[in-house]
Scaffold this motif. Sequence first.
Motif, PDB file in Angstrom:
ATOM      1  N   PRO A  19      23.130  50.293  32.674  1.00 35.45           N
ATOM      2  CA  PRO A  19      23.186  50.957  33.984  1.00 35.45           C
ATOM      3  C   PRO A  19      22.181  50.448  35.011  1.00 35.45           C
ATOM      4  CG  PRO A  19      22.313  52.450  32.323  1.00 35.45           C
ATOM      5  CD  PRO A  19      22.742  51.209  31.611  1.00 35.45           C
ATOM      6  N   THR A  20      21.098  49.803  34.588  1.00 30.63           N
ATOM      7  CA  THR A  20      20.084  49.344  35.547  1.00 30.63           C
ATOM      8  C   THR A  20      19.941  47.832  35.572  1.00 30.63           C
ATOM      9  OG1 THR A  20      18.336  49.586  33.884  1.00 30.63           O
ATOM     10  CG2 THR A  20      18.770  51.490  35.318  1.00 30.63           C
ATOM     11  N   ASP A  21      20.914  47.109  35.037  1.00 27.70           N
ATOM     12  CA  ASP A  21      20.854  45.650  35.004  1.00 27.70           C
ATOM     13  C   ASP A  21      22.262  45.106  35.210  1.00 27.70           C
ATOM     14  OD1 ASP A  21      19.873  43.103  34.714  1.00 27.70           O
ATOM     15  OD2 ASP A  21      19.348  43.292  32.598  1.00 27.70           O
ATOM     16  N   TRP A  22      22.370  43.798  35.382  1.00 32.33           N
ATOM     17  CA  TRP A  22      23.679  43.178  35.514  1.00 32.33           C
ATOM     18  C   TRP A  22      24.430  43.278  34.191  1.00 32.33           C
ATOM     19  CZ3 TRP A  22      25.583  42.041  40.076  1.00 32.33           C
ATOM     20  CH2 TRP A  22      24.732  41.747  41.129  1.00 32.33           C
ATOM     21  N   ASN A  23      25.728  43.500  34.270  1.00 34.51           N
ATOM     22  CA  ASN A  23      26.609  43.518  33.107  1.00 34.51           C
ATOM     23  C   ASN A  23      27.505  42.292  33.178  1.00 34.51           C
ATOM     24  OD1 ASN A  23      26.412  46.318  31.642  1.00 34.51           O
ATOM     25  ND2 ASN A  23      26.186  46.712  33.814  1.00 34.51           N
ATOM     26  N   ASP A  24      27.780  41.690  32.033  1.00 33.39           N
ATOM     27  CA  ASP A  24      28.689  40.547  31.957  1.00 33.39           C
ATOM     28  C   ASP A  24      30.030  41.032  31.434  1.00 33.39           C
ATOM     29  OD1 ASP A  24      26.792  38.478  32.670  1.00 33.39           O
ATOM     30  OD2 ASP A  24      25.889  38.801  30.703  1.00 33.39           O
ATOM     31  N   MET A  25      31.098  40.732  32.192  1.00 33.50           N
ATOM     32  CA  MET A  25      32.430  41.167  31.784  1.00 33.50           C
ATOM     33  C   MET A  25      33.375  39.976  31.806  1.00 33.50           C
ATOM     34  SD  MET A  25      34.908  44.121  33.344  1.00 33.50           S
ATOM     35  CE  MET A  25      33.989  45.463  32.622  1.00 33.50           C
ATOM     36  N   LEU A  26      34.114  39.827  30.721  1.00 34.70           N
ATOM     37  CA  LEU A  26      35.151  38.809  30.621  1.00 34.70           C
ATOM     38  C   LEU A  26      36.470  39.545  30.457  1.00 34.70           C
ATOM     39  CD1 LEU A  26      36.200  35.890  30.187  1.00 34.70           C
ATOM     40  CD2 LEU A  26      35.733  36.224  27.742  1.00 34.70           C
ATOM     41  N   ILE A  27      37.405  39.275  31.359  1.00 31.64           N
ATOM     42  CA  ILE A  27      38.728  39.892  31.294  1.00 31.64           C
ATOM     43  C   ILE A  27      39.746  38.772  31.094  1.00 31.64           C
ATOM     44  CG2 ILE A  27      40.437  41.311  32.497  1.00 31.64           C
ATOM     45  CD1 ILE A  27      38.081  42.373  34.209  1.00 31.64           C
ATOM     46  N   GLN A  28      40.473  38.833  29.993  1.00 30.30           N
ATOM     47  CA  GLN A  28      41.502  37.835  29.711  1.00 30.30           C
ATOM     48  C   GLN A  28      42.864  38.518  29.767  1.00 30.30           C
ATOM     49  OE1 GLN A  28      39.341  36.925  25.961  1.00 30.30           O
ATOM     50  NE2 GLN A  28      39.883  34.808  26.477  1.00 30.30           N
ATOM     51  N   VAL A  29      43.744  37.967  30.594  1.00 23.91           N
ATOM     52  CA  VAL A  29      45.092  38.505  30.715  1.00 23.91           C
ATOM     53  C   VAL A  29      46.069  37.380  30.406  1.00 23.91           C
ATOM     54  CG1 VAL A  29      46.769  39.593  32.246  1.00 23.91           C
ATOM     55  CG2 VAL A  29      44.335  40.122  32.496  1.00 23.91           C
ATOM     56  N   MET A  70      27.909  49.502  43.434  1.00 25.97           N
ATOM     57  CA  MET A  70      28.386  48.427  42.591  1.00 25.97           C
ATOM     58  C   MET A  70      28.285  47.121  43.367  1.00 25.97           C
ATOM     59  SD  MET A  70      32.001  48.022  40.582  1.00 25.97           S
ATOM     60  CE  MET A  70      31.607  49.291  39.414  1.00 25.97           C
ATOM     61  N   ARG A  71      27.799  46.094  42.687  1.00 25.28           N
ATOM     62  CA  ARG A  71      27.730  44.760  43.278  1.00 25.28           C
ATOM     63  C   ARG A  71      28.367  43.779  42.307  1.00 25.28           C
ATOM     64  NH1 ARG A  71      21.561  44.007  44.421  1.00 25.28           N
ATOM     65  NH2 ARG A  71      21.480  44.992  42.383  1.00 25.28           N
ATOM     66  N   PHE A  72      28.908  42.702  42.840  1.00 26.96           N
ATOM     67  CA  PHE A  72      29.557  41.684  42.034  1.00 26.96           C
ATOM     68  C   PHE A  72      28.911  40.343  42.321  1.00 26.96           C
ATOM     69  CE2 PHE A  72      32.658  44.953  43.067  1.00 26.96           C
ATOM     70  CZ  PHE A  72      33.148  45.283  41.819  1.00 26.96           C
ATOM     71  N   LYS A  73      28.790  39.497  41.301  1.00 30.26           N
ATOM     72  CA  LYS A  73      28.280  38.144  41.500  1.00 30.26           C
ATOM     73  C   LYS A  73      28.895  37.226  40.458  1.00 30.26           C
ATOM     74  CE  LYS A  73      24.194  38.044  38.581  1.00 30.26           C
ATOM     75  NZ  LYS A  73      22.911  37.400  38.474  1.00 30.26           N
ATOM     76  N   ASP A  74      28.855  35.945  40.749  1.00 31.23           N
ATOM     77  CA  ASP A  74      29.313  34.912  39.813  1.00 31.23           C
ATOM     78  C   ASP A  74      30.704  35.213  39.264  1.00 31.23           C
ATOM     79  OD1 ASP A  74      26.809  33.729  40.178  1.00 31.23           O
ATOM     80  OD2 ASP A  74      25.956  34.748  38.433  1.00 31.23           O
ATOM     81  N   ILE A  75      31.667  35.380  40.143  1.00 39.04           N
ATOM     82  CA  ILE A  75      33.042  35.667  39.738  1.00 39.04           C
ATOM     83  C   ILE A  75      33.797  34.342  39.613  1.00 39.04           C
ATOM     84  CG2 ILE A  75      35.208  36.773  40.416  1.00 39.04           C
ATOM     85  CD1 ILE A  75      33.461  38.814  41.945  1.00 39.04           C
ATOM     86  N   TYR A  76      34.399  34.122  38.454  1.00 43.73           N
ATOM     87  CA  TYR A  76      35.167  32.908  38.205  1.00 43.73           C
ATOM     88  C   TYR A  76      36.566  33.298  37.759  1.00 43.73           C
ATOM     89  CZ  TYR A  76      30.430  31.056  37.932  1.00 43.73           C
ATOM     90  OH  TYR A  76      29.127  30.750  38.195  1.00 43.73           O
ATOM     91  N   LEU A  77      37.554  32.555  38.226  1.00 40.30           N
ATOM     92  CA  LEU A  77      38.933  32.733  37.797  1.00 40.30           C
ATOM     93  C   LEU A  77      39.405  31.435  37.169  1.00 40.30           C
ATOM     94  CD1 LEU A  77      40.417  34.449  40.961  1.00 40.30           C
ATOM     95  CD2 LEU A  77      39.610  35.552  38.878  1.00 40.30           C
ATOM     96  N   ARG A  78      40.105  31.552  36.042  1.00 40.09           N
ATOM     97  CA  ARG A  78      40.634  30.366  35.397  1.00 40.09           C
ATOM     98  C   ARG A  78      42.063  30.628  34.967  1.00 40.09           C
ATOM     99  NH1 ARG A  78      37.650  28.506  30.172  1.00 40.09           N
ATOM    100  NH2 ARG A  78      38.960  30.104  29.273  1.00 40.09           N
ATOM    101  N   ASP A  79      42.942  29.700  35.258  1.00 38.97           N
ATOM    102  CA  ASP A  79      44.346  29.793  34.863  1.00 38.97           C
ATOM    103  C   ASP A  79      44.452  29.409  33.386  1.00 38.97           C
ATOM    104  OD1 ASP A  79      47.068  29.573  34.435  1.00 38.97           O
ATOM    105  OD2 ASP A  79      47.447  28.484  36.294  1.00 38.97           O
ATOM    106  N   LEU A  80      44.743  30.380  32.528  1.00 38.51           N
ATOM    107  CA  LEU A  80      44.799  30.139  31.092  1.00 38.51           C
ATOM    108  C   LEU A  80      46.054  29.379  30.651  1.00 38.51           C
ATOM    109  CD1 LEU A  80      43.466  33.571  29.825  1.00 38.51           C
ATOM    110  CD2 LEU A  80      42.214  31.427  30.051  1.00 38.51           C
TER     111      LEU A  80
END
Length: 83
Positions: A19-29, A70-80
């Motif tokens: 809750p008080t630091d950056w979280n890393d999230m990977l979403i694969q669809v 909420m803040r967002f940073k370092d967002i990457y999109l990749r075509d799987l």
Amino acid sequence: DGRGWVAWPAPEFETVIRPTDWNDMLIQVQGNRYVVTLNGIQVLDFTYPSPIAEEGVIALQLHSGGQGRMRFKDIYLRDLSRP
């Protein structure tokens, strides 16, 4: 799109959030399967039984009734589908 929530991580994964630091999230669809990894822990593996769309937009938002920040940073999109 009016469908509301279709999947939600189990309550035991609430402790994975920092809750008080950056979280890393990977979403694969891939097709109708969604796999979400939060801070190195897989928190969701969901196959949508009847998806409505195969393409569309990506939205980043916070549902908190006006509370929180909420803040967002370092967002990457990749075509799987591409090697």
